[in-house]
Design a protein around this motif. Structure first.
Motif, PDB file in Angstrom:
ATOM      1  N   MET A 148      -8.136  -3.932  -2.557  1.00 54.05           N
ATOM      2  CA  MET A 148      -7.018  -2.872  -2.987  1.00 54.05           C
ATOM      3  C   MET A 148      -5.837  -3.135  -3.243  1.00 54.05           C
ATOM      4  N   ASN A 149      -5.419  -2.336  -4.404  1.00 52.88           N
ATOM      5  CA  ASN A 149      -3.926  -2.385  -4.328  1.00 52.88           C
ATOM      6  C   ASN A 149      -3.314  -1.174  -4.575  1.00 52.88           C
ATOM      7  N   ASP A 150      -2.461  -0.759  -5.468  1.00 53.43           N
ATOM      8  CA  ASP A 150      -1.569   0.600  -5.501  1.00 53.43           C
ATOM      9  C   ASP A 150      -2.370   1.888  -4.683  1.00 53.43           C
ATOM     10  N   PRO A 151      -1.393   2.722  -3.873  1.00 54.57           N
ATOM     11  CA  PRO A 151      -1.976   4.000  -3.708  1.00 54.57           C
ATOM     12  C   PRO A 151      -1.895   4.681  -5.005  1.00 54.57           C
ATOM     13  N   PHE A 184      -7.138   4.896  -4.504  1.00 49.70           N
ATOM     14  CA  PHE A 184      -6.306   3.531  -4.439  1.00 49.70           C
ATOM     15  C   PHE A 184      -7.118   2.773  -5.421  1.00 49.70           C
ATOM     16  N   GLN A 185      -6.258   2.005  -6.044  1.00 47.29           N
ATOM     17  CA  GLN A 185      -6.738   0.814  -7.042  1.00 47.29           C
ATOM     18  C   GLN A 185      -7.599  -0.153  -6.224  1.00 47.29           C
ATOM     19  N   THR A 186      -8.979  -0.317  -6.726  1.00 49.77           N
ATOM     20  CA  THR A 186      -9.738  -1.095  -5.888  1.00 49.77           C
ATOM     21  C   THR A 186     -10.891  -1.588  -6.926  1.00 49.77           C
ATOM     22  N   GLU A 190     -11.264  -9.358  -4.991  1.00 48.60           N
ATOM     23  CA  GLU A 190     -10.134  -9.840  -5.597  1.00 48.60           C
ATOM     24  C   GLU A 190     -10.043  -8.861  -6.640  1.00 48.60           C
ATOM     25  N   TRP A 191      -8.913  -8.727  -7.244  1.00 46.90           N
ATOM     26  CA  TRP A 191      -8.420  -7.833  -8.314  1.00 46.90           C
ATOM     27  C   TRP A 191      -9.430  -7.793  -9.531  1.00 46.90           C
ATOM     28  N   GLY A 192      -9.842  -6.959 -10.168  1.00 44.62           N
ATOM     29  CA  GLY A 192     -10.747  -6.703 -11.119  1.00 44.62           C
ATOM     30  C   GLY A 192     -11.429  -5.520 -11.215  1.00 44.62           C
ATOM     31  N   ASN A 193     -12.117  -5.254 -12.107  1.00 43.60           N
ATOM     32  CA  ASN A 193     -12.951  -3.966 -12.567  1.00 43.60           C
ATOM     33  C   ASN A 193     -12.220  -2.802 -11.828  1.00 43.60           C
ATOM     34  N   MET A 194     -11.046  -2.689 -12.250  1.00 40.47           N
ATOM     35  CA  MET A 194     -10.145  -1.723 -11.514  1.00 40.47           C
ATOM     36  C   MET A 194     -10.678  -0.109 -11.744  1.00 40.47           C
ATOM     37  N   SER A 195     -10.684   0.402 -10.600  1.00 34.93           N
ATOM     38  CA  SER A 195     -11.548   1.787 -10.256  1.00 34.93           C
ATOM     39  C   SER A 195     -10.397   2.217  -9.352  1.00 34.93           C
ATOM     40  N   PHE A 242      -6.558   2.320 -14.354  1.00 41.66           N
ATOM     41  CA  PHE A 242      -5.334   1.755 -13.687  1.00 41.66           C
ATOM     42  C   PHE A 242      -4.769   2.781 -12.671  1.00 41.66           C
ATOM     43  N   SER A 243      -3.359   2.530 -12.446  1.00 45.41           N
ATOM     44  CA  SER A 243      -2.709   3.586 -11.424  1.00 45.41           C
ATOM     45  C   SER A 243      -2.210   5.083 -12.047  1.00 45.41           C
ATOM     46  N   GLY A 244      -2.383   5.849 -11.088  1.00 47.40           N
ATOM     47  CA  GLY A 244      -1.732   7.067 -11.579  1.00 47.40           C
ATOM     48  C   GLY A 244      -1.764   8.230 -10.510  1.00 47.40           C
ATOM     49  N   PHE A 301       2.041   0.517 -21.108  1.00 48.74           N
ATOM     50  CA  PHE A 301       2.482   1.797 -20.786  1.00 48.74           C
ATOM     51  C   PHE A 301       1.781   2.364 -19.756  1.00 48.74           C
ATOM     52  N   ARG A 302       2.147   2.357 -18.437  1.00 45.62           N
ATOM     53  CA  ARG A 302       1.049   2.869 -17.394  1.00 45.62           C
ATOM     54  C   ARG A 302       1.736   3.677 -16.362  1.00 45.62           C
ATOM     55  N   ASP A 303       1.020   3.898 -15.398  1.00 44.64           N
ATOM     56  CA  ASP A 303       1.533   4.221 -13.839  1.00 44.64           C
ATOM     57  C   ASP A 303       1.882   5.757 -13.971  1.00 44.64           C
ATOM     58  N   PRO A 304       1.274   6.875 -14.611  1.00 43.47           N
ATOM     59  CA  PRO A 304       1.709   8.100 -14.552  1.00 43.47           C
ATOM     60  C   PRO A 304       1.952   8.713 -13.417  1.00 43.47           C
ATOM     61  N   TRP A 345       8.393  -3.481 -14.753  1.00 41.16           N
ATOM     62  CA  TRP A 345       8.521  -2.376 -13.894  1.00 41.16           C
ATOM     63  C   TRP A 345       7.269  -1.456 -13.726  1.00 41.16           C
ATOM     64  N   GLU A 346       7.009  -0.929 -12.567  1.00 39.16           N
ATOM     65  CA  GLU A 346       5.658  -0.219 -12.398  1.00 39.16           C
ATOM     66  C   GLU A 346       5.707   0.698 -11.346  1.00 39.16           C
ATOM     67  N   CYS A 347       4.783   1.730 -11.592  1.00 44.25           N
ATOM     68  CA  CYS A 347       4.509   2.892 -10.632  1.00 44.25           C
ATOM     69  C   CYS A 347       5.799   3.626 -10.316  1.00 44.25           C
ATOM     70  N   PRO A 348       6.427   4.430 -11.114  1.00 46.57           N
ATOM     71  CA  PRO A 348       7.450   5.069 -11.053  1.00 46.57           C
ATOM     72  C   PRO A 348       7.359   6.219 -10.090  1.00 46.57           C
ATOM     73  N   HIS A 360       5.342  -4.585   0.652  1.00 45.93           N
ATOM     74  CA  HIS A 360       5.541  -3.183   0.656  1.00 45.93           C
ATOM     75  C   HIS A 360       5.814  -2.932  -1.029  1.00 45.93           C
ATOM     76  N   TYR A 361       4.979  -2.315  -1.752  1.00 47.01           N
ATOM     77  CA  TYR A 361       4.722  -2.144  -3.204  1.00 47.01           C
ATOM     78  C   TYR A 361       4.195  -0.780  -3.472  1.00 47.01           C
ATOM     79  N   ALA A 362       4.604  -0.565  -4.759  1.00 48.02           N
ATOM     80  CA  ALA A 362       3.788   0.721  -5.444  1.00 48.02           C
ATOM     81  C   ALA A 362       3.856   1.808  -4.625  1.00 48.02           C
TER      82      ALA A 362
HETATM   83  C1  FRU Z   1       0.915  -2.283  -9.977  1.00 45.59           C
HETATM   84  C2  FRU Z   1      -0.121  -2.357 -10.994  1.00 45.59           C
HETATM   85  C3  FRU Z   1      -0.049  -1.107 -11.727  1.00 45.59           C
HETATM   86  C4  FRU Z   1      -1.337  -1.031 -12.404  1.00 45.59           C
HETATM   87  C5  FRU Z   1      -2.225  -1.468 -11.345  1.00 45.59           C
HETATM   88  C6  FRU Z   1      -3.415  -2.145 -11.852  1.00 45.59           C
HETATM   89  O1  FRU Z   1       0.528  -3.045  -8.643  1.00 45.59           O
HETATM   90  O2  FRU Z   1       0.031  -3.622 -11.803  1.00 45.59           O
HETATM   91  O3  FRU Z   1       1.022  -1.296 -12.706  1.00 45.59           O
HETATM   92  O4  FRU Z   1      -1.665   0.373 -12.964  1.00 45.59           O
HETATM   93  O5  FRU Z   1      -1.527  -2.379 -10.654  1.00 45.59           O
HETATM   94  O6  FRU Z   1      -4.304  -2.577 -10.853  1.00 45.59           O
END
Ligand code: FRU
Length: 452
Positions: free
Chosen positions: A27-30, A44-46, A52-57, A85-87, A155-158, A208-211, A273-275
């Protein structure tokens, strides 16, 4: 992949109870934090296929109280052509999107399509829409996707919210490599118009990510309010590696402007503590959750059957600090003390105290030191179990206390492999992972004698 029961699970003592962890995946970002009909949703990013990170869903979990989480089926799954990716998710109360059914407001997700080699759009990231009319259980992707494409590779993370004054949806997203937050507006979540661009400011050591962008009243100042822009930075964080920053300013429905002297503050001064982003649809409350890990070493953290936790949910508010600046304060939604180890203590002005957290047998000490004379808070995890799995896992974290010459109230919460420390009514928050050999169950607070 197996899902061992808690009894059989290796390293079960490391799995937090009140902090969400995925059952058996990475898992990464909420993503898509939203309160809907009394249920909190955490997407959540999984990687549905591994640790490990990959196949992001988008994974999915639900909770009635922000403390007890139930993992649900994958909400949005990667395809050969695109990773999800994130949103964010909004409740489209007035059905502006027209995606509602039978008078029910749809949940609408805005997420980043990260196009893979099999896609003609390979090499770009653009924003797409999915919606649900069954309370987030199942999702349909929009045939018009992507709905917002600038031909950019980063261009990401709306993050989307309804802006009363403008009478429109606002999206903040990033041009990650340019260290810019781009702001768009839409009447219907499907067609977007560029309004303005903010940044860089503060830290630009990483992407810069996840605003996030939200308005808060100022506590103790009737009628006063400000806007808070949150941006995560992939490197150069407060304890090395990734970290989350915020800037206090004003937003007039078109442009975000930082208040005078605002150059960016760390939301959490710990390493993990991220994202962090906030929930949609919580009324007067503003509640945030962050990812309790660090890109510097997240893929190597030694939890055998899952990887990464979220932070506790935190109510945030603004208050003016003694230097006249507006600062975010964070108050965690706390589990019952019986479930999760927690301890409050005060360090009187002019003194130094340490809290030592150990296993039942008195081993694997984690030491938190609050020095009101030097104005420092220090967390030493160097002897608390496995601290050598990665060279970028910093053993000692130290931060300046934001107020001087005052008594310092401290709250320590320890839940499996996550430690959260709050001081000065949450003006300082510090999140850190630890990997002890057995559960941490004891806290001893002692006064450190002044040097003679
Ligand atoms: C932040 C990030 C986002 C992206 C996601 C991909 O941790 O890099 O910018 O959308 O993770 O998993």
């Amino acid at each position: 992949m197996t899902t061992p029961t808690a009894r059989q699970e290796a390293g079960a003592h490391l799995r937090p109870r009140a902090h969400f962890t995925p059952t058996g995946t990475w898992m990464n970002d909420p993503n898509g934090l939203v309160l809907h009909e009394g249920t909190y949703h955490l997407f959540f990013q999984t990687n549905p296929l591994g640790l490990e990170w990959g196949n992001m869903s988008w994974g999915h979990a639900t909770s009635p109280d922000l403390l007890t989480w139930t993992e649900q089926d994958i909400a949005l799954r990667f395809t050969q052509e695109e990773a999800i990716f994130s949103g964010s998710v909004v409740v489209d109360h007035d059905n502006t999107s027209g995606l509602g059914e039978d008078g029910r407001a749809p949940l609408v997700a805005l997420y980043t399509s990260h196009y893979l080699e099999a896609s003609p759009r390979h090499g770009t990231q653009a924003q797409s829409v999915a919606w649900s009319t069954d309370s987030g259980r199942t999702w349909q992707t929009h045939p018009g996707n992507p709905v917002l494409d600038r031909g950019s590779s980063d261009f990401r993370d709306p993050k989307v919210f309804w802006h009363e004054g403008r009478g429109a949806w606002i999206m903040v997203a990033v041009e990650a490599m340019d260290h810019q937050v781009v702001i768009y507006a839409s009447p219907d979540l499907l067609t977007w118009e560029h309004l303005s661009t903010f940044g860089p400011v503060g830290s630009t050591a990483g992407a810069w990510e996840c605003p996030d962008l939200f308005r808060l009243p100022v506590r103790g100042e009737p009628g006063a309010e400000a806007w808070v822009l949150v941006v995560s930075v992939g490197d150069g964080g407060p304890a090395g590696g990734s970290g989350t920053m915020y800037v206090v300013g004003d937003f007039d429905g078109t442009t975000f402007t930082a208040r005078e002297g605002e150059t960016g503050q760390w939301l959490d001064v710990g390493p993990d503590h991220y994202a962090a982003v906030s929930f949609d649809n919580t009324g007067e409350r503003r509640v945030m959750i962050g990812w309790a890990s660090n890109w510097a070493y997240a893929v190597r953290t030694p939890t055998p059957t899952w990887r990464s936790s979220m932070s506790l949910a935190r109510d945030v508010h603004l208050a003016r600090s003694r230097d006249g600046q507006l600062r975010l304060h964070q108050r965690p939604v706390l589990p019952e003390a019986d479930d999760v180890l927690q301890r409050r203590f005060t360090t009187p002005a002019g003194t130094t105290r340490t809290a030592t957290v150990t296993t039942e047998a008195g081993q694997d000490p984690l030491v938190i030191r609050v020095d009101t004379v030097g104005g420092r808070l220090r967390l030493d995890r160097s002897r608390c179990g496995d601290a050598s799995f990665d060279p970028r896992f910093v053993p000692v974290v130290e931060a300046a206390l934001p107020e001087h010459g005052v008594d310092v109230d401290v709250l320590v919460v320890v839940d499996g492999c996550v430690v959260e420390v709050y001081a000065l009514d949450g003006e300082l928050a510090l999140t850190a992972q630890v990997f002890p050999a057995a559960a941490l169950t004891r806290v001893t607070v002692t006064e450190v004698a002044p040097a003679v």
